[in-house]
Design a protein around this motif. Structure first.
Motif, mmCIF file in Angstrom:
data_model
loop_
_atom_site.group_PDB
_atom_site.id
_atom_site.type_symbol
_atom_site.label_atom_id
_atom_site.label_comp_id
_atom_site.label_asym_id
_atom_site.label_seq_id
_atom_site.Cartn_x
_atom_site.Cartn_y
_atom_site.Cartn_z
ATOM 1 N N GLY A 6 0.812 -1.202 0.000
ATOM 2 C CA GLY A 6 0.000 0.000 0.000
ATOM 3 C C GLY A 6 0.850 1.259 0.000
ATOM 4 O O GLY A 6 2.066 1.206 -0.142
ATOM 5 N N GLU A 7 0.212 2.404 0.191
ATOM 6 C CA GLU A 7 0.890 3.688 0.142
ATOM 7 C C GLU A 7 0.487 4.557 1.328
ATOM 8 O O GLU A 7 -0.648 4.489 1.803
ATOM 9 C CB GLU A 7 0.525 4.454 -1.142
ATOM 10 C CG GLU A 7 0.978 3.795 -2.428
ATOM 11 C CD GLU A 7 0.586 4.625 -3.643
ATOM 12 O OE1 GLU A 7 -0.265 5.545 -3.503
ATOM 13 O OE2 GLU A 7 1.125 4.359 -4.730
ATOM 14 N N VAL A 8 1.434 5.376 1.794
ATOM 15 C CA VAL A 8 1.152 6.430 2.765
ATOM 16 C C VAL A 8 1.594 7.733 2.117
ATOM 17 O O VAL A 8 2.778 7.930 1.843
ATOM 18 C CB VAL A 8 1.902 6.220 4.092
ATOM 19 C CG1 VAL A 8 1.647 7.396 5.032
ATOM 20 C CG2 VAL A 8 1.479 4.918 4.752
ATOM 21 N N ARG A 9 0.647 8.625 1.844
ATOM 22 C CA ARG A 9 0.946 9.863 1.144
ATOM 23 C C ARG A 9 0.894 11.045 2.102
ATOM 24 O O ARG A 9 -0.106 11.263 2.781
ATOM 25 C CB ARG A 9 -0.047 10.071 -0.002
ATOM 26 C CG ARG A 9 0.008 8.981 -1.063
ATOM 27 C CD ARG A 9 -1.031 9.228 -2.137
ATOM 28 N NE ARG A 9 -1.163 8.089 -3.045
ATOM 29 C CZ ARG A 9 -2.147 7.935 -3.914
ATOM 30 N NH1 ARG A 9 -3.108 8.849 -3.976
ATOM 31 N NH2 ARG A 9 -2.193 6.884 -4.698
ATOM 32 N N LEU A 10 1.973 11.792 2.129
ATOM 33 C CA LEU A 10 2.055 13.042 2.879
ATOM 34 C C LEU A 10 2.063 14.173 1.868
ATOM 35 O O LEU A 10 2.969 14.242 1.030
ATOM 36 C CB LEU A 10 3.319 13.076 3.737
ATOM 37 C CG LEU A 10 3.568 14.355 4.538
ATOM 38 C CD1 LEU A 10 2.463 14.600 5.556
ATOM 39 C CD2 LEU A 10 4.930 14.293 5.242
#
Length: 271
Positions: free
Chosen positions: A77-81
């Motif tokens: 998955g992804e964690v976007r800041l």
């Protein structure tokens, strides 16, 4: 288990600062999170609630790349800041953790280090150079934002470990704030504290939320209702990985939740 859709934030919440997209996580062969997606609004407090063992703290640690410190851990998955994935190969771990700070369940100041040196400790870790006068101003600013300056300004050179538990936790908050994070993650920051210290930490959270995006794990439903604007209810049923049952406006979640399992949990019928 179907993926939890990345829900649009309620009206008035503005743009998300932090977004998790289809996060799954494992420790070895054991899957602990299943395709979790959540938008966390900028300069507001998101509370992660749910029974023990449903993956809340694991999810929190994924948000600033601490999950990868466990040798057997993996994730998808992804964690976007601000729209950029913090797990991209070009993103340095130290930079991700500078921008997304963490306050742990148990206060962890460096006990032999002075209050002053505790606050500026993160500058060395991030390679940030600040003049002596700049450090003095930064210490005062960080301790003030953490609600501790008036209590310790006359003993900055005394050991941080000599403070009370609640003061130590606020010192850890000040240490995190000194590197000017955009997001502050808090893993049950009041669970080891007395009611008076808990109230002061909650006041600090409320004061900081206008400046910093906060994501807090808590088992205290009253605390979640007091400090957060958004909640996400995690659950792991019958040995399945943790997932989000429901997420949304805190008032809605506590007053008129959509899922009956959410109603049962926030009203203390299980967990």
């Amino acid at each position: 288990m179907t993926e939890t859709a990345l829900m649009p934030l309620p009206a008035g919440f503005g743009a998300p600062a932090l977004e998790a997209h289809a996060i799954s996580a494992w420790f070895g062969d054991r899957k602990v999170l299943d395709r979790v997606s959540l938008a966390m609004p900028a300069r507001m407090v998101t509370a992660l609630i749910g029974p023990s063992g449903c993956g809340k703290s694991t999810f929190l640690r994924i948000l600033n790349r601490m999950h990868e410190l466990v040798p057997s851990a993996s994730l998808a998955g992804e964690v976007r800041l601000d729209g950029a994935d913090i797990y991209d190969t070009g993103v340095k771990v130290t930079e991700a953790r500078r921008r997304i700070g963490m306050v742990f369940q148990k206060p962890n100041p460096f006990p032999a280090m002075s209050i002053y040196d505790n606050v500026v400790a993160g500058l060395k870790l991030t390679g940030t150079r600040v003049s002596r006068s700049g450090r003095d101003l930064l210490v005062e600013e960080s301790l003030t934002r953490a609600g501790l300056w008036k209590e310790v300004r006359d003993r900055l050179r005394q050991p941080g470990g000599a403070l009370s538990g609640g003061q130590q936790q606020r010192l850890c908050i000040a240490r995190s704030l000194a590197v000017r994070p955009e997001v502050l993650l808090m893993d049950e920051p009041c669970s080891a504290l007395d009611p008076t210290s808990t109230r002061r930490i909650e006041e600090t959270i409320t004061e900081l939320a206008s400046e910093v995006t906060i994501v807090i794990v808590t088992h205290n439903m009253q605390q979640a209702a007091r400090v957060s604007q958004q909640c996400a209810f995690f659950l792991a049923e019958q040995g399945t990985p943790g997932h989000i049952v429901e997420a949304g406006d805190t008032t809605q979640m506590f007053g008129a939740p959509v899922d009956p399992r959410t109603a049962d949990y926030v009203n203390g019928r299980f967990g």
